[in-house]
Design an enzyme around this catalytic site. Structure first.
Site, mmCIF file in Angstrom:
data_model
loop_
_atom_site.group_PDB
_atom_site.id
_atom_site.type_symbol
_atom_site.label_atom_id
_atom_site.label_comp_id
_atom_site.label_asym_id
_atom_site.label_seq_id
_atom_site.Cartn_x
_atom_site.Cartn_y
_atom_site.Cartn_z
ATOM 1 C CD GLU A 171 -2.661 -1.194 2.560
ATOM 2 O OE1 GLU A 171 -3.440 -0.304 2.910
ATOM 3 O OE2 GLU A 171 -2.402 -2.192 3.241
ATOM 4 C CG ASP A 226 -1.463 -2.532 6.229
ATOM 5 O OD1 ASP A 226 -0.274 -2.810 5.992
ATOM 6 O OD2 ASP A 226 -1.858 -1.367 6.422
ATOM 7 C CG ASP A 270 -6.302 -4.037 8.342
ATOM 8 O OD1 ASP A 270 -6.358 -4.087 7.094
ATOM 9 O OD2 ASP A 270 -5.876 -3.051 8.952
ATOM 10 C CD GLU A 327 -8.814 0.804 5.415
ATOM 11 O OE1 GLU A 327 -9.030 1.842 4.775
ATOM 12 O OE2 GLU A 327 -8.495 0.794 6.612
ATOM 13 C CE1 TYR A 381 -1.039 -2.361 9.666
ATOM 14 C CE2 TYR A 381 -2.696 -3.670 10.801
ATOM 15 C CZ TYR A 381 -2.354 -2.723 9.851
ATOM 16 O OH TYR A 381 -3.341 -2.136 9.092
ATOM 17 N NE ARG A 418 -4.585 2.341 10.751
ATOM 18 C CZ ARG A 418 -3.658 2.687 9.884
ATOM 19 N NH1 ARG A 418 -2.956 1.751 9.276
ATOM 20 N NH2 ARG A 418 -3.424 3.956 9.614
ATOM 21 C CG HIS A 439 -2.838 -7.816 13.231
ATOM 22 N ND1 HIS A 439 -3.518 -6.635 13.323
ATOM 23 C CD2 HIS A 439 -3.173 -8.349 12.041
ATOM 24 C CE1 HIS A 439 -4.228 -6.442 12.223
ATOM 25 N NE2 HIS A 439 -4.039 -7.477 11.431
#
Length: 737
Positions: free
Chosen positions: A7, A83, A85, A87, A298, A300, A345
């Site tokens: 990203e 990532d 997750d 999203e 990570y 988040r 995570h």
């Protein structure tokens, strides 16, 4: 050639450093395919009972998509490395379609840290894109689009142009408004305490009077307090009981997103947005002695899991650095108590223990170092022994009353060895049970109950997490949205709702109660969790919500009365030329531009609303129309404007004398210049951007005495007193007379 799609450009650069010539790494720069920005983008097929999103590639991403397509044609294998997750999973899925590839044909790699070993392990254990996680993210995106796209125009038409509503944002705003209502409606209640000191200087609390338990509000008035005090003075006390117990203070859990934001807010003064921006940089890659690498996992996450390898490594470090007594016999395991913890995570931890804060200070920027130090030390503390305190208590008793005095001392510092202990020991003197106890002083004291405190950014995040509103990735953006939309202001860290926030919440409570109901919002999060786990089809519940919500919107258009109070005043905005309006706000009437929020021009009104301030006429004339120029005050200082406005809208900057400090820049030795910004004036280095030193207050040549801080002191006024404040760690020291 193998292609890896991530990203972020920073992440791409870091990963490229780890891999050989057989790999190329490119960044999508976030979402490359999304719902259209200027239309609804959702089609409802009544016949098939389906909800169909329309996705488009934004103009600013078309060049990126073209570049990815060209590289993809030459690649033998294309890895999706967004990532891990929902999203990130959805971004990877959208990338696949944007470059005309079947998502099932592209291997998906995931990692919790950006280190050489983590990247290589991820490539070796590639998986398919998880369509359930993609669908959960699609459901969230469409749900938020339905609420925002349909509710915002209604609020704008009924209250004020530029307002917005949202599923998470409105529920969060209601929490803030409800607290302000509590504060406004709060009625102080009088109560009294009997402040008593026994010899030798032992402060004690009255716990019983005539066999009745004494609590905070037990003594209601002065007469009652004085009668009790007089009664107690006449009685004789003995030391009835002395107790000594050992109590442990448990180690804190590792950081997850919410607790990192809360701690960074309270200890460093960072906003959640700033915390996440810095954490993103630390995760994606910074300079280290071994080259560019991610130095934290990570950021988040709502998981408290820690990798076994990381725990083993930190236990070895604790043993070597602090000794056996600081190391528990078994590793400490932490679990998330909150319901529906997801995005599993690891917790947030450093990726390289050898990159200590002492080493990092030569590689990281000041704010990066502060946050990294917070994360590093917290991780070490999680695997250390508990702190042990000796709790002391003395019970004083007479025929009419009973008192209790407490004290404690730290007998083993445990994890405080790394985190520090702000509480000082409170030691009680050595006394004997059965001895007589004399009162040194006794005084009735009046108190009043206080209203609940306003939310800070940290406490609001804690509340959102407890209520199940939003997820780790939404806390910071939610608060930023409330601030940017002028629903709240933040003053001295307190979140204060504006007048318009009360109006909006009043309307939403009466007409869209589910949208502002925290239980409903939490229930929707549970539904998204079930979709991510493959337990629920994502389209049907969304369609059901849409039908009910649109009925509420149509009812609202008819039922909700207009709350608009703005009146045209017959003048044009000096900033953009739009019509100026007279509005009512929390602090009375004011003049504002009708083009809000695009134009935020406002004027304060004196007692005479029609009184116009005398303008300062400049010696210069307008080069466009020849009329004299006048001096105006703008957001960033004074400027020249044509007196022929609005026919002529010519403006010029007004040259002002540059103020420099006699103190050189503590970073590079250059000149410090007083600059202006939207947030006020500050001292900045003339060598910016090569030197990024800034300080709100003019620094001195004095150095900070705090351990580990190499900042300089600035002289300022704090709470009416002159103090020195460090420009780095913000520690304040009184200036002695």
């Amino acid at each position: 050639m193998k292609l890896i799609i991530v990203e972020s450009p920073a992440k791409a650069r870091t990963i490229k450093n780890f891999l050989g010539k057989g790999y190329d790494v490119i960044a999508s720069k976030g979402h490359i395919r999304d719902l259209p920005s200027h239309r609804f983008g959702i089609t409802i097929d009544e016949e098939k009972q389906e909800i169909i999103p329309t996705y488009v590639i934004s103009k600013d991403h078309q060049k990126t998509v073209k570049e990815i397509k060209e590289k993809a044609k030459k690649a033998s294998t294309i890895y999706i490395a967004t990532d891990e997750d929902r999203e990130g999973e959805a971004i990877g899925w959208h990338i696949s379609y944007a470059i005309d590839k079947d998502p099932k044909s592209l291997p998906r790699i995931v990692f919790h840290e950006i280190t050489k070993s983590a990247i290589k392990n991820a490539i070796e254990s590639a998986r398919d894109i998880d369509i359930n996680m993609v669908n959960a993210q699609q459901a969230r995106r469409l749900l938020d689009r339905i609420v925002g796209y349909k509710l915002s125009p209604l609020l704008s038409s009924k209250i004020q142009k530029g307002l917005s509503g949202g599923r998470v944002q409105s529920a969060a705003l209601k929490i803030v408004v409800d607290r302000e209502r509590e504060i406004k409606n709060f009625k102080p209640e009088e109560y009294w305490s009997i402040d008593t000191v026994f010899e030798p200087e032992i402060e004690a609390n009255l716990t019983k009077y005539k066999n009745k338990k004494i609590e905070k509000l037990s003594i209601k008035n002065e007469t009652e307090a004085k009668n009790i005090a007089e009664d107690i003075k006449k009685s004789n006390f003995i030391i009835e009981k002395i107790e000594t117990k050992q109590r442990k203070t448990s180690t804190p859990p590792p950081f997850m997103t919410s607790t990192l934001q809360q701690t960074a807010s309270s200890k460093l003064g960072f906003s959640p947005k700033k915390t996440m921006m810095i954490a993103q940089t630390l995760y994606e890659g910074v300079s280290t002695p071994n080259g560019v690498s991610g130095v934290i996992t990570y950021m988040r996450t709502d998981s408290l899991n820690l990798a076994k390898e990381a725990v083993d490594a930190v236990r070895g470090l604790i043993k070597d650095k602090f000794g056996e007594k600081y190391l528990p016999k078994k590793p400490k395991i932490y679990t998330k108590k909150a319901k529906n913890a997801q995005e599993a995570h690891e917790a947030i931890r450093p990726t390289m223990l050898e990159f200590t804060p002492e080493v990092a200070k030569d590689y990281l920027k000041p704010d990066e170092l502060k946050l990294y130090k917070l994360i590093y030390e917290r991780f070490l503390a999680t695997q250390m022994e508990d702190a042990v305190f000796e709790q002391q208590s003395i019970t004083f008793k007479s025929d009419v009353a009973e008192y209790r005095a407490t004290g404690r001392k730290l007998v083993f510092d445990g994890f405080y060895k790394i985190l520090g202990n702000e509480d000082k020991d409170k030691l009680l003197p050595k006394l004997n049970e059965g001895d007589e106890a004399k009162i040194a002083s006794i005084k009735p004291t009046q108190h009043f109950t206080e209203p609940p405190s306003r939310y800070t950014e940290a406490s609001l995040i804690k509340k959102l997490e407890a209520e199940g509103i939003g997820r780790p990735s939404t806390y910071a953006p939610t608060i930023a949205t409330l601030t940017n939309r002028d629903y709240v202001t933040i003053e001295k860290r307190q979140i204060i709702p504006t007048e318009i926030a009360f109006t909006v919440i009043d309307i939403l409570e009466k007409n869209f109660s589910e949208i502002v109901d925290s239980k409903f919002t939490a229930k929707m999060e549970e539904l998204l969790d079930e979709i991510a786990e493959g337990k629920v089809d994502w389209k049907k519940p969304l369609l059901d919500f849409y039908k009910d919500f649109m009925k509420q919107i149509e009812d609202g258009k008819k039922k909700i009365k207009s709350q608009k109070t703005a009146k045209p005043i017959g003048r044009a905005c000096p900033k953009c030329g739009s019509e100026l309006l007279l509005r009512s706000g929390r602090y009375g009437e004011f003049i504002a531009c009708s083009a809000y929020p695009k134009c935020r021009y406002t004027e304060q009104i004196g007692e005479d609303k029609d009184e116009k301030k005398e303008e300062e006429i400049s010696d210069e004339v307008c080069e466009k129309c020849g009329k004299p120029m006048v001096v105006k005050q703008g957001r960033n200082g004074k400027f020249l404007a044509c007196s022929g406005y609005p026919e002529c809208k010519n403006t010029k900057s007004l040259k002002q004398e540059t103020k420099t400090s006699s103190t050189p820049c503590p970073k590079c030795g250059g000149k410090l210049i007083l600059r202006n910004s939207r947030r006020g004036s500050f001292w900045g280095c003339e060598n910016y951007p090569k030197c990024d030193f800034i300080s709100k207050f003019e620094p001195t040549t004095l150095k900070c005495t705090e351990d580990g801080c190499d900042g300089v002191l600035a002289k300022r006024t704090y709470r009416g007193k002159e103090v020195y404040e460090c420009v780095e760690c913000k520690k304040r020291t009184p200036i002695e007379d």
